[in-house]
Motif scaffolding. Structure first.
Motif, PDB file in Angstrom:
ATOM      1  N   SER A  25     -31.585  42.131  20.145  1.00  0.00           N
ATOM      2  CA  SER A  25     -31.170  42.534  18.794  1.00  0.00           C
ATOM      3  C   SER A  25     -32.161  43.484  18.134  1.00  0.00           C
ATOM      4  CB  SER A  25     -30.973  41.293  17.913  1.00  0.00           C
ATOM      5  OG  SER A  25     -29.975  40.456  18.438  1.00  0.00           O
ATOM      6  N   TYR A 110     -24.003  34.501   6.577  1.00  0.00           N
ATOM      7  CA  TYR A 110     -23.201  35.390   7.428  1.00  0.00           C
ATOM      8  C   TYR A 110     -21.717  35.165   7.191  1.00  0.00           C
ATOM      9  CZ  TYR A 110     -20.777  37.167  11.505  1.00  0.00           C
ATOM     10  OH  TYR A 110     -19.880  37.812  12.312  1.00  0.00           O
ATOM     11  N   GLN A 215     -27.407  33.587  17.456  1.00  0.00           N
ATOM     12  CA  GLN A 215     -27.390  35.038  17.285  1.00  0.00           C
ATOM     13  C   GLN A 215     -27.626  35.414  15.829  1.00  0.00           C
ATOM     14  OE1 GLN A 215     -27.173  37.382  19.744  1.00  0.00           O
ATOM     15  NE2 GLN A 215     -27.513  38.942  18.183  1.00  0.00           N
ATOM     16  N   GLU A 219     -30.833  37.748  14.644  1.00  0.00           N
ATOM     17  CA  GLU A 219     -30.728  38.993  13.882  1.00  0.00           C
ATOM     18  C   GLU A 219     -31.423  38.878  12.526  1.00  0.00           C
ATOM     19  OE1 GLU A 219     -26.757  40.597  13.844  1.00  0.00           O
ATOM     20  OE2 GLU A 219     -26.502  40.279  16.001  1.00  0.00           O
ATOM     21  N   SER A 220     -31.327  37.714  11.892  1.00  0.00           N
ATOM     22  CA  SER A 220     -32.039  37.504  10.629  1.00  0.00           C
ATOM     23  C   SER A 220     -33.547  37.595  10.833  1.00  0.00           C
ATOM     24  CB  SER A 220     -31.674  36.141  10.032  1.00  0.00           C
ATOM     25  OG  SER A 220     -30.313  36.085   9.670  1.00  0.00           O
ATOM     26  N   ARG A 223     -34.678  41.241  11.260  1.00  0.00           N
ATOM     27  CA  ARG A 223     -34.730  41.940   9.965  1.00  0.00           C
ATOM     28  C   ARG A 223     -35.902  41.442   9.118  1.00  0.00           C
ATOM     29  NH1 ARG A 223     -28.968  40.879  10.375  1.00  0.00           N
ATOM     30  NH2 ARG A 223     -27.868  42.796  10.947  1.00  0.00           N
ATOM     31  N   CYS A 229     -32.527  46.473  13.454  1.00  0.00           N
ATOM     32  CA  CYS A 229     -31.714  45.478  14.128  1.00  0.00           C
ATOM     33  C   CYS A 229     -30.437  46.082  14.714  1.00  0.00           C
ATOM     34  CB  CYS A 229     -31.365  44.361  13.150  1.00  0.00           C
ATOM     35  SG  CYS A 229     -30.366  43.036  13.863  1.00  0.00           S
ATOM     36  N   LYS A 230     -30.132  45.681  15.952  1.00  0.00           N
ATOM     37  CA  LYS A 230     -28.836  45.971  16.566  1.00  0.00           C
ATOM     38  C   LYS A 230     -28.002  44.711  16.465  1.00  0.00           C
ATOM     39  CE  LYS A 230     -30.396  47.164  20.634  1.00  0.00           C
ATOM     40  NZ  LYS A 230     -30.448  47.643  22.047  1.00  0.00           N
ATOM     41  N   SER A 231     -26.872  44.783  15.756  1.00  0.00           N
ATOM     42  CA  SER A 231     -26.084  43.579  15.546  1.00  0.00           C
ATOM     43  C   SER A 231     -25.007  43.425  16.604  1.00  0.00           C
ATOM     44  CB  SER A 231     -25.432  43.615  14.156  1.00  0.00           C
ATOM     45  OG  SER A 231     -24.677  42.421  13.940  1.00  0.00           O
ATOM     46  N   TYR A 232     -24.858  42.182  17.078  1.00  0.00           N
ATOM     47  CA  TYR A 232     -23.813  41.848  18.037  1.00  0.00           C
ATOM     48  C   TYR A 232     -22.773  40.908  17.411  1.00  0.00           C
ATOM     49  CZ  TYR A 232     -27.005  43.804  21.499  1.00  0.00           C
ATOM     50  OH  TYR A 232     -27.821  44.650  22.209  1.00  0.00           O
TER      51      TYR A 232
END
Length: 233
Positions: A25, A110, A215, A219-220, A223, A229-232
């Motif tokens: 991420s 989220y 996940q 991602e949190s 950041r 960040c690359k979000s999936y």
């Protein structure tokens, strides 16, 4: 960038899964673009579900050892690779010297961002008993469906007798029936509320709309550390 301290060992593969997701991420072009992550793969931490059911010792002393090891080693904030262990977070907080990213709160945020207001919870028995998802998600006005007692046992077994036991040929039909029943109750999305659940979904090729709490936390954390960040999700 900030250094991440990862309280691991709950279980070891779930720890690896979270670390891998942090790496994937991070929008990095070279090694030096990645985040410094310190991992304490503390497999001595007692079983969290057993502790909640008062059938085993508290994990708090070992969790605090991990907290202090990681903080002393230079972690700027902490994360934990176990949903159920978040039940014990209030007992850790008075001793924290650095911020702690709460996986369950981050997952609720989220869901709010995606306008999801009704989810099914797939978790370990201890997480169900603790009610931590229901309590935190209620603060965000999100309805959480949980299985009946038989369904909770089925979800617990796919984690412990399937993933943790390394059983690649585990019979998932009972688990599929649990999903279908919650769908009928209005849950179109499912929270993978145990760090082994994403591994179960992938290993056993189970179809559905799943929200991977691991996940979300990864991602949190990327950041919060200050990395792109690359979000999936």
């Amino acid at each position: 960038m900030k250094t991440i301290g990862l309280i691991g060992g709950m279980g070891p593969m779930a720890t690896v899964d979270l670390l891998k997701k942090i790496i994937l991420s991070t929008d990095a072009q070279k090694d030096q673009d990645h985040i410094h992550v310190i991992v304490d793969n503390n497999t001595s931490i007692p079983d969290r579900s057993e502790a909640i059911w008062e059938k085993g010792p508290s994990p708090v002393p070992q969790l605090l050892e991990s907290v202090n090891r990681l903080t002393d080693a230079g972690a700027d904030f902490l994360i934990m690779s176990c949903n159920t262990a978040h039940y014990f977070l209030p007992k850790l907080q008075p001793h924290l010297r650095v911020p702690f990213l709460n996986m369950i709160e981050e997952t609720a945020k989220y869901c709010v961002s995606k306008q999801i207001n009704h989810v099914g919870l797939l978790a370990s028995g201890g997480t169900y008993t603790s009610g931590i998802y229901n309590k935190i998600f209620a603060n965000f006005n999100i309805n959480v469906s949980v299985p009946d007692d038989a369904g909770k046992e089925i979800c617990h077994k796919i984690i412990f007798e399937g993933v943790k036991a390394g059983n690649d040929n585990y019979n998932t039909q009972p688990f599929q029936s649990v999903l279908q029943k919650m769908r009928q109750e209005g849950a179109a999305s499912f929270i993978l509320g145990c760090t082994e659940m994403p591994l179960a979904i992938k290993t056993y090729n189970i179809a559905g709309h799943f929200i991977d709490a691991t996940q979300v936390l990864a991602e949190s954390a990327v950041r919060f550390a200050g990395a792109p960040c690359k979000s999936y999700l």
